[in-house]
Design a protein around this motif. Structure first.
Motif, PDB file in Angstrom:
ATOM      1  N   THR A  24       0.746  -1.185   0.149  1.00 60.66           N
ATOM      2  CA  THR A  24       0.174   0.058  -0.090  1.00 60.66           C
ATOM      3  C   THR A  24       0.900   1.358  -0.037  1.00 60.66           C
ATOM      4  OG1 THR A  24      -1.795  -1.106   1.222  1.00 60.66           O
ATOM      5  CG2 THR A  24      -1.891   1.349   1.233  1.00 60.66           C
ATOM      6  N   GLU A  25       1.961   1.220   0.764  1.00 59.78           N
ATOM      7  CA  GLU A  25       3.015   2.445   0.993  1.00 59.78           C
ATOM      8  C   GLU A  25       3.372   2.813  -0.533  1.00 59.78           C
ATOM      9  OE1 GLU A  25       6.782   3.893   3.310  1.00 59.78           O
ATOM     10  OE2 GLU A  25       5.926   2.125   3.865  1.00 59.78           O
ATOM     11  N   LEU A  26       3.989   1.530  -1.303  1.00 59.25           N
ATOM     12  CA  LEU A  26       4.670   1.702  -2.391  1.00 59.25           C
ATOM     13  C   LEU A  26       3.707   2.124  -3.354  1.00 59.25           C
ATOM     14  CD1 LEU A  26       6.571   0.874  -4.383  1.00 59.25           C
ATOM     15  CD2 LEU A  26       6.058  -1.194  -4.563  1.00 59.25           C
ATOM     16  N   LYS A  27       2.618   1.866  -3.478  1.00 62.03           N
ATOM     17  CA  LYS A  27       1.393   2.180  -4.401  1.00 62.03           C
ATOM     18  C   LYS A  27       1.182   3.713  -4.244  1.00 62.03           C
ATOM     19  CE  LYS A  27      -3.321   1.437  -6.085  1.00 62.03           C
ATOM     20  NZ  LYS A  27      -4.538   0.446  -5.972  1.00 62.03           N
ATOM     21  N   LYS A  28       0.872   4.244  -3.038  1.00 63.70           N
ATOM     22  CA  LYS A  28       0.769   5.519  -2.824  1.00 63.70           C
ATOM     23  C   LYS A  28       1.963   6.448  -3.129  1.00 63.70           C
ATOM     24  CE  LYS A  28      -0.203   8.549   1.208  1.00 63.70           C
ATOM     25  NZ  LYS A  28      -0.606   8.758   2.811  1.00 63.70           N
ATOM     26  N   LEU A  29       3.062   6.013  -2.827  1.00 64.14           N
ATOM     27  CA  LEU A  29       4.432   6.718  -3.145  1.00 64.14           C
ATOM     28  C   LEU A  29       4.661   6.813  -4.717  1.00 64.14           C
ATOM     29  CD1 LEU A  29       6.983   8.122  -2.033  1.00 64.14           C
ATOM     30  CD2 LEU A  29       8.093   5.950  -1.718  1.00 64.14           C
ATOM     31  N   GLN A  30       4.447   5.615  -5.165  1.00 66.31           N
ATOM     32  CA  GLN A  30       4.799   5.510  -6.756  1.00 66.31           C
ATOM     33  C   GLN A  30       3.712   6.484  -7.372  1.00 66.31           C
ATOM     34  OE1 GLN A  30       3.384   2.000  -9.187  1.00 66.31           O
ATOM     35  NE2 GLN A  30       5.449   1.758  -9.285  1.00 66.31           N
ATOM     36  N   LYS A  31       2.473   6.705  -7.108  1.00 67.74           N
ATOM     37  CA  LYS A  31       1.587   7.618  -7.458  1.00 67.74           C
ATOM     38  C   LYS A  31       2.056   9.061  -7.224  1.00 67.74           C
ATOM     39  CE  LYS A  31      -3.381   9.272  -7.151  1.00 67.74           C
ATOM     40  NZ  LYS A  31      -4.643   8.804  -6.469  1.00 67.74           N
ATOM     41  N   LYS A  32       2.578   9.436  -6.181  1.00 70.82           N
ATOM     42  CA  LYS A  32       3.099  10.626  -5.867  1.00 70.82           C
ATOM     43  C   LYS A  32       4.233  10.932  -6.938  1.00 70.82           C
ATOM     44  CE  LYS A  32       5.371  13.208  -2.174  1.00 70.82           C
ATOM     45  NZ  LYS A  32       5.884  13.344  -0.915  1.00 70.82           N
ATOM     46  N   LEU A  33       5.242  10.305  -6.749  1.00 77.13           N
ATOM     47  CA  LEU A  33       6.408  10.245  -7.849  1.00 77.13           C
ATOM     48  C   LEU A  33       5.913  10.444  -9.320  1.00 77.13           C
ATOM     49  CD1 LEU A  33       9.051   7.813  -6.407  1.00 77.13           C
ATOM     50  CD2 LEU A  33       8.460  10.205  -5.605  1.00 77.13           C
ATOM     51  N   ARG A  34       4.783   9.786  -9.780  1.00 80.95           N
ATOM     52  CA  ARG A  34       4.443   9.591 -10.950  1.00 80.95           C
ATOM     53  C   ARG A  34       3.855  11.023 -11.275  1.00 80.95           C
ATOM     54  NH1 ARG A  34       0.560   5.902 -10.830  1.00 80.95           N
ATOM     55  NH2 ARG A  34      -1.095   7.532 -11.044  1.00 80.95           N
ATOM     56  N   LYS A  35       3.235  11.589 -10.424  1.00 77.90           N
ATOM     57  CA  LYS A  35       2.503  12.895 -10.569  1.00 77.90           C
ATOM     58  C   LYS A  35       3.655  13.905 -10.714  1.00 77.90           C
ATOM     59  CE  LYS A  35      -1.922  12.434  -8.521  1.00 77.90           C
ATOM     60  NZ  LYS A  35      -2.959  12.865  -7.491  1.00 77.90           N
ATOM     61  N   GLN A  36       4.811  13.793  -9.756  1.00 74.73           N
ATOM     62  CA  GLN A  36       5.714  14.741  -9.985  1.00 74.73           C
ATOM     63  C   GLN A  36       6.687  14.962 -10.940  1.00 74.73           C
ATOM     64  OE1 GLN A  36       7.294  13.823  -5.838  1.00 74.73           O
ATOM     65  NE2 GLN A  36       6.602  15.620  -4.988  1.00 74.73           N
ATOM     66  N   VAL A  37       6.655  13.701 -11.473  1.00 74.25           N
ATOM     67  CA  VAL A  37       7.538  13.604 -12.905  1.00 74.25           C
ATOM     68  C   VAL A  37       6.824  13.979 -13.875  1.00 74.25           C
ATOM     69  CG1 VAL A  37       8.826  11.830 -14.424  1.00 74.25           C
ATOM     70  CG2 VAL A  37       9.024  11.713 -11.840  1.00 74.25           C
TER      71      VAL A  37
END
Length: 354
Positions: free
Chosen positions: A36-49
């Motif tokens: 769950t933590e990975l999915k949330k962080l991946q979404k954040k990084l995807r948006k920032q990139v």
């Protein structure tokens, strides 16, 4: 780490006797929490990139993006996020990973190609003994970073042109950009950092930094959750008292004590006011001139004391300047308006520098 390992296996316990069903374990719970933590962080990084790519038009339809992969957390993260965006982006672009094996002693040559092959990522591994060159040209006790970086850049830039890559993606993140800003400020006498997008001096390559909006602490956590096979740099990383390391420690201390400070500094380098600095090449200070209108603005106040009237008259200045009543605009609103807006009386902010 394969994509399959990101999912927590579920056992069907419907038909099992109550006493034979496996009990929930801490390991299963921890795995679910990590996923769950990975999915949330991946979404954040995807948006920032995605924001960085959009803001600076980093990647266009038909681009071939060469991602420089060193085996460190930053380049692994960059490659991972770009491959994810490639699958969902509204444009078509290709990604190829390129690593320069600089023949450092003890360098684990198999780790990176094994990982790239397991993930099915198109890649090149370039072999060049820049380690010996750096050791021979850098005096004892001096840092290797500058010479190593120049040799690495020259090789990678030339290879990008050779294979027809239209963009070179580097893994520098927001904290790298800020650290470079302060290194130049403290030691270089220049107000500059790393731009998110750059045309090389010879105009042969366009460099992009899609992680420009990403914080290092998020990359550290993402690399941990994704279990990237990190390869440490034994050439530069073994040296002590590097100025960049000192700056990074300063930034981490600031981030811990003042969480919004680094964000504010990064925003500042995106909001440059050339007329408020002192670069004569950037702003034409020499030819500034008045452009006053004919409207006379009297001093708003109670009185003006005049000293040395004769001297003022000799200069040609008024000896009895007029005044007008002081009625500030922010006080003109009625009490009813203030109550309706639930707003207290505020003094307007003006530039304090005169």
């Amino acid at each position: 780490m394969t994509s399959a390992s990101l999912f927590v296996p579920q056992t069907d316990t419907t038909d099992m006797p109550a006493d034979s069903r496996p009990a929930a374990t801490d390991t299963t719970s921890d795995s679910a929490a990590a996923a769950t933590e990975l999915k949330k962080l991946q979404k954040k990084l995807r948006k920032q990139v995605s924001w960085a790519i959009r803001d600076f038009n980093m990647i266009e339809d038909g681009d071939v993006v060469m991602v420089c992969v060193s085996g460190g957390k930053d380049s692994y993260t960059l490659l991972d996020i770009l491959l994810l965006l490639k699958r969902i982006a509204p444009i078509n672009f290709d990604v190829v990973a390129v690593n320069l094996d600089q023949k450092q002693p003890g360098y684990p040559e198999d780790i990176l190609p094994n990982y790239l092959n397991e993930q099915g990522i198109a890649h090149y591994i370039l072999e060049k003994d820049t380690y010996s060159i750096v050791k021979s040209v850098v005096p004892e006790g001096k840092t290797y970073c500058s010479a190593c970086s120049r040799l690495r850049r020259g090789s990678l830039y030339g290879f990008a042109k050779q294979i027809g890559a239209t963009k070179i993606a580097l893994g520098h993140h927001r904290d790298d950009i800020l650290a470079t800003f302060f290194l130049n400020l403290f030691h270089g006498g220049a107000l500059k950092a790393m731009p998110p997008k750059l045309l090389s001096d010879d105009k042969q390559n366009v460099l992009i930094r899609p992680l420009a909006y990403v914080e290092e602490k998020d990359i550290i956590e993402y690399a941990r959750l994704r279990e990237f096979p990190i390869i440490p740099c034994n050439l530069c990383g073994s040296q002590t008292n590097l100025q960049r390391a000192i700056i990074n420690d300063m930034l981490r201390e600031w981030d811990g004590a003042h969480p919004q400070r680094l964000a504010s500094i990064f925003k500042a380098i995106q909001n440059v006011a050339p007329s408020q600095l002192a670069d004569r090449e950037l702003f034409d200070f020499e030819n500034l001139s008045l452009d006053r209108d004919e409207d006379e603005r009297l001093f708003e106040g109670d009185n003006i004391q005049v000293g040395q009237s004769e001297r003022l008259a000799q200069i040609g200045l008024p000896t009895a300047p007029q005044t007008q009543d002081y009625t500030p605009k922010f006080a003109e609103r009625s009490t009813t308006d203030k109550a309706a807006n639930n707003d207290s009386q505020k003094i307007p902010v003006i530039n304090p520098v005169i």
